[in-house]
Design a protein around this motif. Structure first.
Motif, short mmCIF file in Angstrom:
data_model
loop_
_atom_site.label_atom_id
_atom_site.label_comp_id
_atom_site.label_asym_id
_atom_site.label_seq_id
_atom_site.Cartn_x
_atom_site.Cartn_y
_atom_site.Cartn_z
N ASP A 1 -31.64 54.54 -9.93
CA ASP A 1 -30.58 53.54 -10.08
C ASP A 1 -30.74 52.40 -9.09
OD1 ASP A 1 -28.38 52.56 -11.46
OD2 ASP A 1 -26.93 53.47 -10.09
N ARG A 2 -31.98 52.05 -8.81
CA ARG A 2 -32.30 50.93 -7.94
C ARG A 2 -33.37 50.07 -8.59
NH1 ARG A 2 -31.38 52.29 -2.09
NH2 ARG A 2 -30.72 54.47 -1.91
N LEU A 3 -33.34 48.78 -8.25
CA LEU A 3 -34.43 47.89 -8.62
C LEU A 3 -35.41 47.87 -7.46
CD1 LEU A 3 -35.68 45.82 -10.56
CD2 LEU A 3 -34.22 44.07 -9.50
N CYS A 4 -36.67 48.19 -7.76
CA CYS A 4 -37.69 48.32 -6.72
C CYS A 4 -38.79 47.29 -6.94
CB CYS A 4 -38.30 49.72 -6.72
SG CYS A 4 -37.07 51.05 -6.75
N PHE A 5 -39.09 46.51 -5.92
CA PHE A 5 -40.22 45.58 -5.94
C PHE A 5 -41.30 46.11 -5.01
CE2 PHE A 5 -36.68 42.81 -7.15
CZ PHE A 5 -37.21 42.14 -8.23
N PHE A 6 -42.54 45.66 -5.25
CA PHE A 6 -43.62 46.12 -4.37
C PHE A 6 -44.77 45.11 -4.35
CE2 PHE A 6 -43.99 48.15 -8.56
CZ PHE A 6 -45.24 47.72 -8.97
#
Length: 917
Positions: free
Chosen positions: A510-515
């Motif tokens: 339930d998170r937006l993750c960038f990398f």
């Protein structure tokens, strides 16, 4: 001579490469093919001629590549997105979405060359889009012809780490508003320069009775002050000889005038390092020339100073005979170190910082009031981030009452969020910028109490809108600053043109993750739980935003796919993110890296999840691998899906798409325009390749995507959409085409067996329009289920000789099935390398019309359209026996071809073969 009746009951091992033709020992050898073109493998074993494609639209621009991507809200609301040169168009229910009789379109920031690098993460009506060279974007759907594409505007975060003990300060010109100025200046720490770290050379006696001064010339690196000067004595004077360091202005060749500053004194009667300290140093001008003169009374003995090795690049090898006169002594440099305190303006900002966030920290604040009546309240102020609320009763009169903490966005409407009765201290964290807080007495029976809202530090945020020069930037205050004073405590935004933008993203926990930015290629940034665009630092909960740096990686992150333990890939490795506790990943439960393989992943190709496995292209783009969890090893182990067919990926994979229904097909676009298709059913041990070729008008498939269908009988199946570049006239034109669904066809008029086709069903006629996209080209026509020949498109229309009510017209394609060389007819032993002669072949067909079969391309025997006694022309099923006219040969080659626009399903092949042992 021995002979045998061989039956090939299945073809679902698919196309094998020539390297496998010696492996007759493998169980699936008899199900494999040398060629399998334009046939689709079914998990049950038969092969089916692939459906044709229906023309949907011509791409907006054929001058550059065009790419298709899915947008799937649900099985009944799925869209195909056409990404082209700075534009985006939309398709649904087999048609292009229009607005005002024109294709509905949005402008985008991406040229066609950048689109393959886009990565996507979708939740509901929102799709997030990442690219390493551009800010992250958000695509939002409101209706079929109402969409919005905009760069995500971050309020606060994420950030790179704060530089410890920074010597550069930032001073904002105001605490709020737009167009404020940020000024970078030096303050605080010292820096060093000089040749003290140079290579040790032969010491040189430089201070003598006739030479009482040693000189070092330099150019001030910035505005600033000298703090100390250090040098090393190799041979000391026997007596107490005191030396002093002087700072002079210089013209670059000698010192002149009076000293600008004077250091303390040092005794040169012992060897070792000597440090001269300037307690009040002159403010020097950046890039101006200066000289340091070490002056000493007449030495009793020679004093030898450490030097660096001879080097003509150095220009500081000077000595002096009197104050103010500097002359070259030798080609050597003194090993000297200057500790320098920069002051004045600092270089901090660059053009690439435009659009970035800067977080500045100032001293905290508080509001406080002693209250003894209902309705009284503290002053309202903005509190952002962590803050505390204290209720301190008066010690003398026994407080009995109630207070509340209230918040407001406008200081008009207030809402209670916490209640206090007795002496207490509670902590809060506010993620909404510019939120006002106050405390109010809502009940009192006795005494008074002091209410305090306080925070130890305040953080404000400025978004840079312009960079004036390296020391000045202009920006808008996003979160109010604590003060308009200089601060060394600041954090630079992690995403900018200077630091790079995230390569990819995913939704997980339930998170937006960038990398993976260019500056931090091993890092992953995760939003607050349930608040996808909130990356505000801080908080004391596991729901807060967090950043993880996976420094054990050897290469930057290319992709991460969500799973119980997310899996990531780089160009050199694949790994799992494993947490130690049986709880979700968080700052208190950080992931560790568990390397699973070193195959390496192709850039710009994000893996696809097929059931429990993850399929990805290796870094060569010639292999397709699947990562499947192994309970025995507790690891994710890669296996090669192209092991038996390495040549199927000739040219390299460009992209792929997965259609789960009806036959679990993975479509892979090759750089040469061929589309290998993998049918994968692991539970039934089915894994076979075929090739989809759409070569009409030099057709090359350039992009593919899959969405669930919601149309009538095809609902529940997945649609395959393609961009196909074809040569119309002498011009390359890119078409948006959708593969038809022939699985629900019940009569010949229902089948689409032509590419780039337009289908008509209605009143009988002889003239049919809608073929403008193929103007001037010869196309094949099926009328009322029968192939009636080829016709030239004239002014977008074709004219038939006889009226028809069901017409499908488009481009022909050829289906080919060639089984591997026969292994039959000799017992015991192998039939390989022995001469064989096929006597006859019987094909078991299902819902098939026509086709050809023979030993090679030159000797194909046509299967009559009424081969099984059906007349008039209709779908037929059953066995068709073909007399064979082949010769003695080693392979015993069989070629099955369908080059007419009719369906073909091969259930089995029964072969009578004689082997000369």
């Amino acid at each position: 001579m021995p002979h045998a009746h061989v039956i090939k009951t299945a073809f679902n091992a698919g196309e094998w490469s020539p390297i496998m033709e010696g492996r007759v020992d493998l169980e699936k050898y008899g199900m494999a093919c040398r060629q399998l073109q334009n046939y689709l493998i079914t998990p049950q074993g038969p092969i089916v001629s692939r459906p044709g494609t229906q023309y949907i639209a011509t791409a907006k621009s054929s001058a550059t590549n065009v790419y298709l991507r899915p947008f799937i809200f649900s099985n009944t609301q799925a869209y195909v997105l056409e990404f082209g040169q700075y534009y985006l168009r939309f398709y649904k229910d087999g048609a292009q979405i229009e607005s005002g009789d024109l294709p509905y379109e949005l402008a985008t920031p991406w040229p066609a060359s950048k689109i393959p690098s886009l990565q996507f993460a979708q939740t509901g009506d929102v799709m997030y889009i990442a690219h390493p060279d551009y800010p992250a974007y958000k695509l939002t759907r409101y209706d079929h012809a109402s969409w919005n594409l905009a760069a995500i505007t971050w309020t606060d975060g994420p950030y790179i780490d704060m530089a410890p003990d920074s010597i550069k300060y930032i001073t904002p010109s105001a605490t709020s508003g737009t167009g404020i100025t940020l000024t970078a200046s030096y303050n605080g720490s010292y820096t060093q320069f000089g040749t003290y770290g140079g290579t040790l050379g032969t010491p040189e006696a430089v201070l003598t009775t006739t030479r009482q001064f040693l000189a070092y010339l330099f150019e001030a690196p910035t505005q600033g002050k000298i703090h100390t000067v250090k040098l090393n004595i190799i041979t000391a004077s026997a007596a107490a000889d005191l030396a002093t360091a002087y700072l002079y202005a210089s013209d670059g060749a000698k010192a002149t005038g009076s000293p600008l500053a004077t250091s303390d004194t040092q005794d040169f009667n012992v060897t070792g390092e000597k440090t001269f300290t300037f307690s009040t140093a002159h403010e020097m001008t950046a890039d101006a020339d200066y000289a340091i003169i070490i002056g000493i009374a007449t030495p009793d003995d020679l004093i030898t100073i450490d030097v660096v090795t001879d080097d003509t690049d150095y220009v500081s090898g000077y000595a002096a005979t009197a104050t103010g006169a500097v002359t070259a002594l030798s080609s050597r440099d003194w090993r000297i170190e200057v500790e320098y305190q920069p002051t004045g303006l600092a270089e901090l900002f660059e053009a690439g910082h435009v659009g970035s966030l800067w977080r500045l920290r100032h001293t905290g604040k508080s509001v406080q009031r002693k209250m003894d009546a209902v309705g009284e309240y503290t002053a309202a102020d903005i509190f952002y981030g962590a803050f505390n609320v204290d209720l301190t009763p008066s010690p003398s009169d026994g407080w009995v009452g109630r207070a509340v903490l209230e918040q407001s966005k406008n200081r008009v409407s207030w809402f209670s969020i916490a209640e206090f009765h007795s002496s207490t201290r509670q902590s809060f964290f506010e993620t909404e910028p510019n939120m006002y807080y106050r405390c109010r007495i809502t009940g009192r029976q006795n005494g008074n109490a002091t209410l305090t809202i306080s925070q130890a530090e305040t953080w404000g945020v400025v978004r840079i809108t312009a960079v004036t020069d390296g020391s000045h930037a202009v920006g808008d205050v996003v979160v109010k600053l604590g003060a308009a004073s200089a601060t060394p405590f600041y954090r630079e935004g992690a995403f900018s043109a200077k630091r790079g933008y995230p390569r990819g993203l995913m939704l997980h926990d339930d998170r937006l993750c960038f990398f993976g930015t260019s500056y931090q290629p091993y890092s992953m940034w995760r939003s607050w739980s349930g608040d996808y665009e909130n990356f505000i630092p801080g908080g004391d909960t596991d729901a807060q935003a967090d950043t993880f740096t996976l420094s054990a990686l050897s290469n930057g992150i290319q992709w991460i796919r969500p799973a119980l333990n997310p899996i990531l890939g780089t160009i050199g490795e694949e790994a799992r993110l494993v947490v130690q506790k049986s709880e979700p990943m968080s700052a208190s439960n950080p992931p560790t890296l568990d390397i699973q393989s070193t195959e390496g992943s192709a850039q710009n190709i994000v893996p696809i999840k097929i059931g429990p496995v993850l399929v990805f292209a290796d870094r060569s783009r010639y292999k397709l691998l699947e990562l499947a969890y192994s309970l025995e090893t507790d690891s994710v182990t890669p296996s090669d899906l192209t092991l038996f067919a390495p040549s199927i990926m000739t040219g390299g994979i460009v992209e792929f798409a997965y259609a789960a229904k009806p036959h679990s097909n993975l479509m892979c676009v090759r750089s040469d325009g061929v589309m290998p298709c993998l049918t994968l059913y692991r539970k039934e041990s089915v894994m076979g390749w075929s090739r989809i070729v759409s070569d009409g008008l030099d057709g090359k498939i350039e992009s593919v995507c899959s969405i669930p269908s919601s149309l009538g009988d095809t609902a529940g199946h997945d649609e395959i959409w393609m961009v196909v570049a074809r040569t119309v006239g002498e011009t390359t034109t890119r078409f948006i085409e959708r593969m038809a669904d022939n699985s629900t066809a019940s009569s010949l008029t229902d089948f689409v067996c032509l590419d780039c086709a337009v289908v008509y069903s209605g009143a009988a006629d002889t003239v049919f329009t809608g073929y403008d996209h193929l103007e001037g080209e010869e196309i094949s026509v099926c009328a009322d289920g029968r192939y009636v020949g080829d016709f030239t498109v004239d002014q977008g229309a074709i004219t038939l000789e006889e009226a028809a009510s069901d017409v499908c017209a488009g481009l022909k394609y050829t289906c080919i099935c060639e089984p591997v060389p026969l292994e039959a007819g000799l017992v015991p032993g192998t039939a390989q390398a022995l001469k064989k002669k096929i006597a006859e072949v019987t094909l078991r067909l299902l819902d098939t019309v026509g086709g050809k079969i023979g030993p090679d391309e030159a000797k194909l025997h046509p299967i009559p359209l009424t081969a099984l006694g059906a007349d008039p022309l209709t779908l037929v099923s059953g066995d068709y026996r073909i007399p064979w006219h082949g010769q003695w040969e080693q392979d015993g080659r069989i070629l099955i071809v369908q080059d007419e626009p009719y369906p073909s399903t091969i259930l089995a092949a029964i072969i009578t073969v004689t082997t000369n042992g």
